[in-house]
Design an enzyme around this catalytic site. Structure first.
Site, short mmCIF file in Angstrom:
data_model
loop_
_atom_site.label_atom_id
_atom_site.label_comp_id
_atom_site.label_asym_id
_atom_site.label_seq_id
_atom_site.Cartn_x
_atom_site.Cartn_y
_atom_site.Cartn_z
N THR A 1 77.87 47.85 -35.51
CA THR A 1 79.10 47.05 -35.29
C THR A 1 80.23 47.64 -34.50
O THR A 1 80.33 48.97 -34.90
CB THR A 1 79.83 46.46 -36.54
OG1 THR A 1 78.39 45.71 -37.45
CG2 THR A 1 80.65 45.64 -36.25
N GLU B 1 83.14 48.86 -48.68
CA GLU B 1 82.48 48.34 -47.68
C GLU B 1 81.86 46.78 -48.40
O GLU B 1 81.82 45.77 -47.57
CB GLU B 1 81.36 49.06 -47.11
CG GLU B 1 80.61 48.34 -46.26
CD GLU B 1 79.60 49.27 -45.28
OE1 GLU B 1 78.74 48.73 -44.56
OE2 GLU B 1 79.66 50.41 -45.38
N GLY C 1 73.95 16.01 -42.25
CA GLY C 1 72.86 15.55 -41.60
C GLY C 1 72.60 16.03 -40.39
O GLY C 1 72.91 17.34 -40.27
N GLY D 1 73.73 46.86 -47.17
CA GLY D 1 72.78 47.05 -48.21
C GLY D 1 72.13 45.43 -48.54
O GLY D 1 72.83 44.85 -48.96
#
Length: 381
Positions: free
Chosen positions: A159, A243, A340, A365
């Site tokens: 990231t 985290e 829907g 994790g």
């Protein structure tokens, strides 16, 4: 349920951050989704307004307040606005503790001012192409050569990987010592041999840059060793609970947002001559989801208090992470069902929530690893 977690100063911070999102993120996020990355300017603006490094001491340009509630507010507002491209949570919640707790004074002077101003975007590189949740299987290797480490290896699913200016890399420095043979090295933009691969094409989080990184004979100065040599795995274990709680904060906020949008949808959408919210099945489904959302919120807020008090355990963080994210996926799936066919259309927010949420039970994790951590803590054998 009225939340009691926040004080008036937190409410003012939330109001300020909402204005920041309205002015500097909302007009651009659709473009960022198309290009697969946010513009660096938004980081600079966030830094200017004090939304980066809230826990960093004022002498380095931070807010000087160790209070995870501010982090939670940023995460909640990003989630509720579906601004999933902003990597602020990774920066503030995940990387900041490593720099604050492990960096020496010289490193703090070098990195923290840019961290807070948005000039230095950060990332942490654990996962490898053949190694995910099993961190002890990491193969990236660094060998000491005088005043430098020579780093070789590859990382993936990182990231902030494209935008990052500094990356905390987990590498083997003494393979014969097993778990005690890992160290953390800070690799900086422009170091020869440090290359970024493609910006990975994900099913969700489309504006979040997630990259492959490679390291070929990268000479990392010994001064860039973060923490203690050989203690990298221990450093990771110490910081992973925050985290994981950060991910649980995302889950709780997403559940609330999706529940609200679905309640509004079933009030407006008519079938068989009346709003579908008038149907008993709809009421029962949403009653169940509202109860679960409240339960997740109570857990997450309580664990934020534990984190602030320095008492959040590894097992509690694992509980919050797996349960909140699994409940998040279940809720969004059932809310999409109530929409829907329209729930399958990208222009409906529930569809974006569905795609963005799928990673939640995997990164930080997996659910299975979280259960293993909790099970070991029970000392059953």
């Amino acid at each position: 349920m009225e939340r009691t977690l926040f004080e008036p100063e937190h409410d003012l911070f939330r109001e300020s951050f909402r204005k920041f999102l309205d002015q500097h993120v909302a007009p651009h996020h659709a473009k960022w989704e198309e290009q697969g990355i946010v513009d660096r300017d938004v980081w600079l603006e966030a830094g200017k307004q004090g939304f980066l490094g809230m826990a960093v001491p004022e002498e380095f340009g931070g807010g000087g307040v160790q209070d995870f509630r501010y982090n939670a507010i940023i995460t909640e507002e990003c989630v509720k606005g579906q601004y999933s491209g902003l990597g602020f949570a990774l920066h503030n919640d995940v990387v900041a503790p490593y720099l604050l707790e492990l960096a020496d004074e010289e490193q703090k002077r070098r990195w923290l001012p840019g961290f807070c101003s948005g000039e230095l975007i950060t990332a942490i590189a654990m996962t490898e192409p053949g190694t995910g949740s099993d961190l002890q299987g990491i193969k990236a290797r660094a060998v000491r050569d005088g005043d430098e480490w020579i780093l070789n290896g590859a990382k993936t699913f990182i990231t902030n990987g494209i935008n990052a200016d500094i990356v905390i890399v987990v590498a083997q420095t003494d393979p014969e010592k097993g778990a005690m043979g890992f160290s953390l090295l800070v690799v900086e933009r422009g170091m020869p041999g440090f290359e970024r691969g493609r910006n990975l094409d994900k099913i969700g989080l489309k504006a979040q840059d997630t990259a492959e990184l490679s390291f070929t004979d990268v000479r990392v100065p010994a001064a860039n060793l973060l923490g203690t040599e050989g203690m990298g795995f221990i450093h990771l274990m110490h910081n992973l609970p925050q985290e994981r709680l950060s991910i649980a904060v995302m889950a709780a906020a997403a559940m609330e947002a999706c529940l609200d949008m679905t309640c509004q949808y079933v009030r407006d959408r008519k079938a068989f001559g009346k709003p579908i919210g008038a149907l008993q099945n709809t009421r029962f489904v949403l009653a169940e989801l509202a109860t679960k959302t409240t339960a997740v919120r109570i857990m997450v807020d309580r664990f934020i208090e534990e984190l602030n008090a320095g008492k959040l355990s590894v097992e509690d963080a694992a509980m919050a992470k797996w349960w909140s994210t699994e409940e998040q996926l279940d809720l969004i799936n059932r809310c999409l069902q109530l929409h829907g066919g329209y729930g399958y259309m990208k222009e409906y927010p529930i569809a974006k929530a569905y795609m963005d949420a799928r990673i939640q039970t995997i990164y930080g994790g997996t659910t299975e690893i979280m259960k293993e951590i909790i099970g070991r803590g029970l000392k059953l054998a």
